[in-house]
Scaffold this motif. Structure first.
Motif, PDB file in Angstrom:
ATOM      1  N   VAL A  29       0.860  -1.183   0.000  1.00  0.00           N
ATOM      2  CA  VAL A  29       0.000   0.000   0.000  1.00  0.00           C
ATOM      3  C   VAL A  29       0.892   1.226   0.000  1.00  0.00           C
ATOM      4  CG1 VAL A  29      -1.814   1.258   1.224  1.00  0.00           C
ATOM      5  CG2 VAL A  29      -1.766  -1.248   1.293  1.00  0.00           C
ATOM      6  N   ARG A  30       0.632   2.143  -0.936  1.00  0.00           N
ATOM      7  CA  ARG A  30       1.455   3.354  -1.041  1.00  0.00           C
ATOM      8  C   ARG A  30       1.379   4.183   0.232  1.00  0.00           C
ATOM      9  NH1 ARG A  30      -1.230   4.067  -5.901  1.00  0.00           N
ATOM     10  NH2 ARG A  30      -1.971   6.124  -5.202  1.00  0.00           N
ATOM     11  N   ALA A  31       2.474   4.844   0.536  1.00  0.00           N
ATOM     12  CA  ALA A  31       2.575   5.594   1.782  1.00  0.00           C
ATOM     13  C   ALA A  31       1.491   6.645   1.912  1.00  0.00           C
ATOM     14  CB  ALA A  31       3.955   6.237   1.890  1.00  0.00           C
ATOM     15  N   GLU A  32       1.181   7.356   0.804  1.00  0.00           N
ATOM     16  CA  GLU A  32       0.178   8.416   0.902  1.00  0.00           C
ATOM     17  C   GLU A  32      -1.218   7.846   1.157  1.00  0.00           C
ATOM     18  OE1 GLU A  32       0.863   7.606  -3.543  1.00  0.00           O
ATOM     19  OE2 GLU A  32       2.030   7.750  -1.687  1.00  0.00           O
ATOM     20  N   ARG A  33      -1.476   6.634   0.649  1.00  0.00           N
ATOM     21  CA  ARG A  33      -2.791   6.013   0.901  1.00  0.00           C
ATOM     22  C   ARG A  33      -2.894   5.549   2.354  1.00  0.00           C
ATOM     23  NH1 ARG A  33      -5.561   4.559  -3.824  1.00  0.00           N
ATOM     24  NH2 ARG A  33      -6.523   2.732  -2.850  1.00  0.00           N
ATOM     25  N   ASP A  58      -9.240  16.142   1.957  1.00  0.00           N
ATOM     26  CA  ASP A  58      -8.475  16.440   0.731  1.00  0.00           C
ATOM     27  C   ASP A  58      -7.723  15.227   0.201  1.00  0.00           C
ATOM     28  OD1 ASP A  58      -9.312  19.104   0.991  1.00  0.00           O
ATOM     29  OD2 ASP A  58      -7.594  19.557   2.297  1.00  0.00           O
ATOM     30  N   SER A  59      -8.073  14.035   0.687  1.00  0.00           N
ATOM     31  CA  SER A  59      -7.415  12.842   0.177  1.00  0.00           C
ATOM     32  C   SER A  59      -8.075  12.414  -1.126  1.00  0.00           C
ATOM     33  CB  SER A  59      -7.512  11.713   1.203  1.00  0.00           C
ATOM     34  OG  SER A  59      -7.120  10.493   0.622  1.00  0.00           O
ATOM     35  N   GLU A  60      -7.281  11.845  -2.031  1.00  0.00           N
ATOM     36  CA  GLU A  60      -7.829  11.306  -3.276  1.00  0.00           C
ATOM     37  C   GLU A  60      -8.379   9.893  -3.078  1.00  0.00           C
ATOM     38  OE1 GLU A  60      -4.805  11.456  -6.195  1.00  0.00           O
ATOM     39  OE2 GLU A  60      -4.700  13.653  -6.232  1.00  0.00           O
ATOM     40  N   LEU A  61      -8.171   9.334  -1.895  1.00  0.00           N
ATOM     41  CA  LEU A  61      -8.610   7.974  -1.608  1.00  0.00           C
ATOM     42  C   LEU A  61     -10.130   7.941  -1.430  1.00  0.00           C
ATOM     43  CD1 LEU A  61      -7.472   5.115  -0.973  1.00  0.00           C
ATOM     44  CD2 LEU A  61      -7.443   5.779   1.438  1.00  0.00           C
ATOM     45  N   ASP A  62     -10.806   7.054  -2.181  1.00  0.00           N
ATOM     46  CA  ASP A  62     -12.265   6.969  -2.020  1.00  0.00           C
ATOM     47  C   ASP A  62     -12.603   6.088  -0.819  1.00  0.00           C
ATOM     48  OD1 ASP A  62     -12.024   4.293  -2.773  1.00  0.00           O
ATOM     49  OD2 ASP A  62     -12.643   4.658  -4.845  1.00  0.00           O
ATOM     50  N   THR A  63     -13.891   6.108  -0.432  1.00  0.00           N
ATOM     51  CA  THR A  63     -14.314   5.408   0.786  1.00  0.00           C
ATOM     52  C   THR A  63     -14.083   3.906   0.690  1.00  0.00           C
ATOM     53  OG1 THR A  63     -15.979   7.095   1.227  1.00  0.00           O
ATOM     54  CG2 THR A  63     -16.263   4.967   2.319  1.00  0.00           C
ATOM     55  N   ASP A  64     -14.418   3.306  -0.451  1.00  0.00           N
ATOM     56  CA  ASP A  64     -14.232   1.860  -0.598  1.00  0.00           C
ATOM     57  C   ASP A  64     -12.771   1.474  -0.468  1.00  0.00           C
ATOM     58  OD1 ASP A  64     -16.918   1.530  -0.914  1.00  0.00           O
ATOM     59  OD2 ASP A  64     -16.863   1.368  -3.107  1.00  0.00           O
ATOM     60  N   GLY A  65     -11.926   2.238  -1.105  1.00  0.00           N
ATOM     61  CA  GLY A  65     -10.497   1.952  -1.015  1.00  0.00           C
ATOM     62  C   GLY A  65      -9.981   2.110   0.403  1.00  0.00           C
ATOM     63  N   MET A  66     -10.448   3.185   1.052  1.00  0.00           N
ATOM     64  CA  MET A  66     -10.035   3.417   2.435  1.00  0.00           C
ATOM     65  C   MET A  66     -10.477   2.266   3.342  1.00  0.00           C
ATOM     66  SD  MET A  66     -11.515   4.406   5.513  1.00  0.00           S
ATOM     67  CE  MET A  66     -12.996   5.274   5.022  1.00  0.00           C
ATOM     68  N   ILE A  67     -11.719   1.783   3.161  1.00  0.00           N
ATOM     69  CA  ILE A  67     -12.224   0.686   3.985  1.00  0.00           C
ATOM     70  C   ILE A  67     -11.392  -0.573   3.775  1.00  0.00           C
ATOM     71  CG2 ILE A  67     -14.164  -0.922   4.246  1.00  0.00           C
ATOM     72  CD1 ILE A  67     -14.637   1.584   5.770  1.00  0.00           C
ATOM     73  N   ARG A  68     -11.000  -0.818   2.507  1.00  0.00           N
ATOM     74  CA  ARG A  68     -10.172  -2.000   2.241  1.00  0.00           C
ATOM     75  C   ARG A  68      -8.839  -1.910   2.984  1.00  0.00           C
ATOM     76  NH1 ARG A  68     -12.509  -1.594  -2.962  1.00  0.00           N
ATOM     77  NH2 ARG A  68     -10.762  -0.365  -3.738  1.00  0.00           N
ATOM     78  N   ILE A  69      -8.221  -0.747   2.927  1.00  0.00           N
ATOM     79  CA  ILE A  69      -6.935  -0.570   3.618  1.00  0.00           C
ATOM     80  C   ILE A  69      -7.121  -0.687   5.124  1.00  0.00           C
ATOM     81  CG2 ILE A  69      -5.097   1.078   4.113  1.00  0.00           C
ATOM     82  CD1 ILE A  69      -5.507   2.180   1.251  1.00  0.00           C
ATOM     83  N   ALA A  70      -8.166  -0.037   5.647  1.00  0.00           N
ATOM     84  CA  ALA A  70      -8.410  -0.067   7.083  1.00  0.00           C
ATOM     85  C   ALA A  70      -8.704  -1.494   7.554  1.00  0.00           C
ATOM     86  CB  ALA A  70      -9.568   0.851   7.431  1.00  0.00           C
ATOM     87  N   THR A  71      -9.410  -2.259   6.749  1.00  0.00           N
ATOM     88  CA  THR A  71      -9.720  -3.642   7.131  1.00  0.00           C
ATOM     89  C   THR A  71      -8.447  -4.472   7.177  1.00  0.00           C
ATOM     90  OG1 THR A  71     -11.933  -3.465   6.157  1.00  0.00           O
ATOM     91  CG2 THR A  71     -11.059  -5.679   6.504  1.00  0.00           C
ATOM     92  N   ARG A  72      -7.548  -4.255   6.209  1.00  0.00           N
ATOM     93  CA  ARG A  72      -6.270  -4.961   6.250  1.00  0.00           C
ATOM     94  C   ARG A  72      -5.461  -4.548   7.485  1.00  0.00           C
ATOM     95  NH1 ARG A  72      -3.073  -4.504   0.747  1.00  0.00           N
ATOM     96  NH2 ARG A  72      -1.687  -5.898   1.931  1.00  0.00           N
ATOM     97  N   LEU A  73      -5.486  -3.249   7.801  1.00  0.00           N
ATOM     98  CA  LEU A  73      -4.783  -2.787   8.998  1.00  0.00           C
ATOM     99  C   LEU A  73      -5.354  -3.426  10.262  1.00  0.00           C
ATOM    100  CD1 LEU A  73      -4.289   1.048   8.337  1.00  0.00           C
ATOM    101  CD2 LEU A  73      -2.473  -0.662   8.625  1.00  0.00           C
ATOM    102  N   ALA A  74      -6.680  -3.447  10.356  1.00  0.00           N
ATOM    103  CA  ALA A  74      -7.322  -4.031  11.538  1.00  0.00           C
ATOM    104  C   ALA A  74      -6.998  -5.514  11.651  1.00  0.00           C
ATOM    105  CB  ALA A  74      -8.837  -3.820  11.470  1.00  0.00           C
ATOM    106  N   THR A  75      -7.047  -6.211  10.524  1.00  0.00           N
ATOM    107  CA  THR A  75      -6.763  -7.646  10.527  1.00  0.00           C
ATOM    108  C   THR A  75      -5.342  -7.923  10.978  1.00  0.00           C
ATOM    109  OG1 THR A  75      -8.370  -7.989   8.749  1.00  0.00           O
ATOM    110  CG2 THR A  75      -6.751  -9.725   9.118  1.00  0.00           C
ATOM    111  N   GLU A  76      -4.383  -7.160  10.436  1.00  0.00           N
ATOM    112  CA  GLU A  76      -2.987  -7.351  10.815  1.00  0.00           C
ATOM    113  C   GLU A  76      -2.755  -6.980  12.278  1.00  0.00           C
ATOM    114  OE1 GLU A  76      -0.208  -8.592   9.185  1.00  0.00           O
ATOM    115  OE2 GLU A  76      -1.772  -9.358   7.861  1.00  0.00           O
ATOM    116  N   THR A  77      -3.443  -5.953  12.735  1.00  0.00           N
ATOM    117  CA  THR A  77      -3.314  -5.560  14.145  1.00  0.00           C
ATOM    118  C   THR A  77      -3.769  -6.693  15.055  1.00  0.00           C
ATOM    119  OG1 THR A  77      -3.668  -3.236  13.591  1.00  0.00           O
ATOM    120  CG2 THR A  77      -4.039  -3.877  15.878  1.00  0.00           C
ATOM    121  N   MET A  78      -4.890  -7.307  14.712  1.00  0.00           N
ATOM    122  CA  MET A  78      -5.398  -8.418  15.516  1.00  0.00           C
ATOM    123  C   MET A  78      -4.428  -9.605  15.458  1.00  0.00           C
ATOM    124  SD  MET A  78      -9.388  -8.073  14.318  1.00  0.00           S
ATOM    125  CE  MET A  78     -10.048  -9.414  15.298  1.00  0.00           C
TER     126      MET A  78
END
Length: 1012
Positions: free
Chosen positions: A208-212, A248-268
């Motif tokens: 995942v790119r740093a800015e995302r 002001d992020s170019e990241l859309d909601t669906d993309g953000m949710i996908r990244i956040a879900t991966r973050l949450a999963t890895e955190t767990m």
């Protein structure tokens, strides 16, 4: 002994707490040369350990693997080491794996940690795990995190153990639990840091790119004990995840949710997945919206919309302790703030009580029966009793005052005391009990660093726990103290919730506190009363005044209210309790029974709040409360005994109406006995059927005897003999509380009286019988609709006229109806003669295929025409698919076709005939079992419905409260009404399959167009 090494004596080893004396003596002797301590200092160090034997094993392992440590183990540091690993062999194993930092810990001693230093220690650890490329590989990061966490955990637990050794375990509990909560937050933050690095490096899925990553805001919000900052040593950490995009992020909601879900999963995964270093505890996200089936991560707007529109009451109870834990704390705080109004208004929501009760039951439904009584947390008198009492009071009264808007159990309990919602002395006792139980829970979990709340009962386990906790000198003392605590928690659980209600209605100046009327109403509503104002009036009537009765009621009602609230209709139960109490006000045994007979009092509240049918009957015979003390008094009286009693009553009354009134009272008494026995679980449905058969038969016999005596007293010579023939479920001996009393009346002239005169006399006698049986306080109807020609035929026929009718004019359904005919009262010889006639009709030598088709066609018509308009056939217990009618028609068809050839089939009982059909291989055993199961279940539900609301119905209701009432009567688990429906649909579906195959042969729409 002269040959004992270095003078160590077994008695000294025993006094140091060792159990395996010879091996321990040798092990201690082997240690002494390597340690800078004297023999006495060595023994004193190990005597500080809760489990000296386990401590010796870990110390020896540590020195064998890391001999350099020995130089740092002076008298005090060795004592601290033994104190730590003797209470937690698991931490001893940890330091054998990772000795770094142990010398510093032992030198400085234990200490609490604050948020800053905990987070710094764990983040520094994962940062130090960076590899040459600058990223943190998941496994290396996890290991570093877990090792750093356990070092900090050891620091906190050594502090706790040192305070316990000083007798200060209870007073340090809150600070220790807060430190454990701080550590958990730091662990989650560090795991999230590893997760971000893992995603950035592409070590778990696509990079995942740093800015995302930077644009993805992820908040971890704690619930439960971690949210309340009162965490255990090893406990699930309940969390929810909320995500948002940076502005002001170019990241859309669906993309953000996908990244956040991966973050949450890895955190767990970083916290609880298997790894080189064992997991810490479970990071549990199952309290999120829709539970494990819902999205792991939601946006803030989605979360708030869910709680505003769809969340259930228990979910607001879970939110009570929510706080930002890790990640984007500002986003977490926004979520918590956005749900506060919903939390504090949740007690006004529909089904609030049910949702709280279901929440309480959810935590116990998976506990093994053997574990329930040894559960510190979930068992009776355990931690959950305290926590749920406090949370329920917070939710009930927190809508009126912000002083109760607290997350922690003990801060909230103190606020309840300060606000006057809990008596100060009660609150202080409950605080001490909570601390006592939590300290024991900590020590149990500390030993192996695993989640447990099971109290040991073996002497060695109790001995070690007593030494580790500092709460008792011996295991026996600890067991006794735990028993006292459990009993006190149960008593206080009742008292803090119910006693203030009585203060509010009884105006007692000697009480410590008095709730205001609004608060008392809110508390009553919170435990299930739908009419708090009415309940207040009844409580006032029961408790006001200085008479002994009022005083005893005031003492008993906290417990009685709890039991009433456990029933399906506590409002009606309280009304009925007041009426029964007033009816028994002059009976000296009544209050003594309530006060001293705990089981009787609990049974009484169960009967009154679970069965309107039984409660209404009990109001007419209030002294029947005495039966609840003994099981034997709730069992049916035999027919012979009842007949003797009824006949004696009939012979001693001056007039017919007086005799009938006395007989009806006995009949009502026996029906009440059966109802109370069934509701309390003393008897089952087959015993109910036997008892109802005896009660009805004895009543009819007694009334006929009274009629005969009245005629004789009036100088009237009877011209006819009369026999009553039981039909339907009465004839089959298969009655439930909702069953009709189906009869046929047959007579035989005794003189040369004219046929018309004989008929008039017989019909008059039957009509008089119907009048006499009618009870204004308890409806009893005699149903003669199954007589020849049905409602259009005469109420009574002579035996000869009956023979002529059946031989010439009867149709197949009338022969079918006779299958359950048996004499029940009146002239025995005439009854036997009628049965001889019936046998010729109901067991024909040749039952033709045409007659078989007629039975099938009639059944199809019944299904099509007799179901009530608009009724759901699948819920109709009698006429619906797989219902009572399906089973009985199939069995009766087998009897009509094969009864002449097989005498075993000549029985009036459905299930007996079905068993005989299996023996004769007329139906397969599995098919018969499906039929019997459906028949029994439908019969039980019909009977339970009558007991619950006092009304007869053949339809399984859709209303949840009605289903709850039925399930409660049947003894099914509370709040699981779907199981009742699912079971009916399952058993009826299987039975219907058998009926379609064995009764209809096949379903042909042309042959049976009437079938729905």
């Amino acid at each position: 002994m002269a040959d004992e090494p270095r003078g160590l004596k077994l008695a000294e080893v025993a006094r140091a707490g060792f159990q395996e004396l010879t091996g321990s003596r040798d092990g201690l002797a082997a240690l002494l040369p390597d340690l800078p301590v004297s023999q006495d200092e060595l023994l004193r160090a190990f005597s500080a350990a809760a489990d000296s034997d386990a401590a010796l094993i870990r110390v020896r392992d540590l020195l064998e693997r890391h001999p350099a440590i020995a130089a740092d183990l002076g008298a005090e540091t060795l004592r601290r080491l033994c104190l730590l690993v003797g209470a937690s062999p698991a931490l001893g194993d940890f330091f054998v794996r990772h000795p770094a930092g142990l010398a510093e810990l032992l030198g400085e001693g234990g200490a609490l940690v604050d948020a800053g230093e905990a987070q710094a220690a764990l983040l520094d650890a994962v940062a130090g795990a960076e590899h040459a490329g600058g990223a943190v590989p998941a496994e290396a990061g996890w290991t570093a995190l877990r090792v750093a966490y356990r070092r900090q955990l050891a620091r906190v637990m050594l502090f706790d153990l040192e305070r316990a050794a000083e007798g200060r375990a209870l007073e340090s509990f809150e600070a220790v639990a807060a430190s454990l909560s701080v550590l958990a937050a730091a662990a989650v933050e560090a795991s999230l840091t590893v997760a971000r690095a893992t995603l950035a490096a592409g070590l778990s899925g696509p990079p995942v790119r740093a800015e995302r990553l930077a644009a993805t805001r992820l908040a971890v919000v704690a619930m439960g004990k971690c949210g309340a900052e009162e965490l255990n040593v090893v406990s699930d950490v309940d969390v929810v995840f909320i995500a948002e995009c940076e502005e002001d992020s170019e990241l859309d909601t669906d993309g953000m949710i996908r990244i956040a879900t991966r973050l949450a999963t890895e955190t767990m995964r970083g916290i609880h997945d298997p790894g080189i270093e064992p997991p810490l505890w479970q990071l549990d996200a199952n309290l999120r919206p829709e539970g494990r089936h819902g999205a792991l991560v939601r946006t803030l707007g989605s979360m708030l919309a869910y709680y505003d529109r769809w969340a259930k009451g228990w979910e607001f109870q879970a939110l009570l302790k929510a706080r930002p834990l890790a990640g984007d704390l500002a986003l977490g705080a926004e979520f918590v703030a956005g749900t506060r109004d919903l939390v504090w208004s949740s007690s006004s929501r529909e089904d609030f009580v049910g949702s709280v009760q279901r929440m309480r039951e959810r935590v116990t439904e998976h506990i093994a029966d053997d574990d329930l009584e040894v559960q510190l947390k979930l068992g009776p008198g355990g931690l959950r009793d305290i926590e749920f009492s406090v949370q329920l009071l917070q939710l009930v009264h927190g809508q009126y005052t912000e002083r109760l808007h607290l997350r922690g159990t003990l801060p909230a309990l103190r606020a309840l005391v300060d606000g006057g919602y809990v008596a100060r002395s009660d609150g202080e006792r409950l605080i001490a009990d909570y601390q006592f139980l939590r300290v024991l829970e900590h020590r149990l979990q500390l030993r192996e660093l695993r989640r447990t709340a099971i109290m040991p009962l073996d002497p060695e386990g109790l001995r070690v726990l007593a030494r580790a906790s500092g709460l008792a000198a011996t295991g026996d003392e600890l067991l006794a103290a735990w028993g006292r605590t459990k009993r006190e928690v149960r008593e206080l659980h009742l008292k803090i919730f119910y006693a203030p209600l009585l203060s509010a209605v009884a105006a007692l100046p000697e009480e410590e506190l008095v709730l205001g009327s609004d608060e008392a109403r809110a508390r009553l509503a919170s435990i299930g009363f739908r009419d708090p104002d009415g309940a207040m009036r009844h409580l006032t009537a029961l408790t006001r005044g200085t008479k002994r009765r009022a005083r005893i009621h005031r003492n008993l009602l906290p417990v009685l209210l709890q039991w009433l609230a456990d029933g399906t209709d506590p409002d009606y139960g309280l009304i009925a309790f007041r009426r029964v109490s007033e009816a028994n006000s002059e009976a000296p045994w009544y209050l003594r029974l309530l006060r001293d007979g705990t089981e009787a009092a609990e049974r009484l509240t169960r009967v009154l709040s679970s069965s309107r049918f039984a409660a209404e009957l009990l109001e007419t015979i209030p002294d029947a409360v005495a039966w609840l003390e003994r099981d034997a008094l709730l069992r049916p009286i035999g027919l012979t005994t009842l007949l003797e009693e009824m006949r004696a009553l009939a012979s001693r009354r001056a007039t017919l109406d007086e005799a009938a009134a006395a007989l009806r009272t006995v009949h009502r008494r026996e029906v009440l006995r059966l109802a109370m026995g069934r509701i309390t679980g003393v008897i089952d449905d087959p015993e109910v059927a036997v008892g109802l058969d005896s009660a009805h038969t004895a009543l009819l016999d007694g009334l006929l005897l009274a009629l005969g005596r009245a005629e004789a007293a009036a100088g009237v010579t009877p011209n006819v003999a009369l026999a009553l023939i039981g039909m339907g479920r009465y004839g089959g001996g298969e009655m439930g509380f909702a069953s009709d009393i189906d009869l046929i009346a047959v007579y035989r002239p005794l003189t040369d009286v004219a046929p018309d005169a004989a008929a008039r006399e017989a019909i008059k006698r039957v009509s008089e019988l119907r009048r006499l049986v009618s009870d204004p306080r308890f409806a009893v109807d005699l149903d003669f609709d199954l007589r020849p020609e049905g409602k259009n035929g005469p109420l009574a026929r002579s035996l000869d006229a009956s023979r002529a009718y059946y031989e010439r004019w009867s149709v197949t359904w009338e022969a079918q109806a006779l299958l359950r005919a048996r004499p029940v009262a009146g002239d025995p010889a005439l009854g036997a003669a009628f049965i001889e006639l019936a046998d010729e009709i109901r067991y024909p030598a040749n039952f033709t295929e045409t007659q078989t088709r007629e039975v099938r066609r009639m059944k199809a018509r019944v299904e099509a025409e007799r179901l009530p308009r608009g009724a759901d056939p699948t819920r109709h217990l009698k006429l619906g698919p797989g219902g009572v009618s399906d089973v009985e028609w199939l069995v009766q068809l087998l009897q009509l076709r094969h009864g002449a050839a097989h005498p075993e089939l000549r029985t009036v009982a459905t299930l007996t005939a079905l068993a005989a059909a299996v023996d004769r291989e007329l139906i397969a055993p599995d098919d018969a079992e499906h039929l019997a199961e459906s028949w029994r279940f439908a019969s039980s539900v019909r009977s339970a419905l009558k007991l619950w609301n006092g009304r007869s119905s053949d339809a399984l209701p859709t209303d949840r409260n009605e289903l709850e009432g039925i399930a409660n009567v049947l003894g099914m688990p509370r709040r699981r009404t779907s199981e009742l429906e699912e079971r009916w649909f399952a058993v009826s579906r299987r039975a219907r399959g058998v009926v379609e195959r064995e009764f209809f042969g096949y379903v042909d729409e042309q042959e049976f167009p009437e079938l729905p």
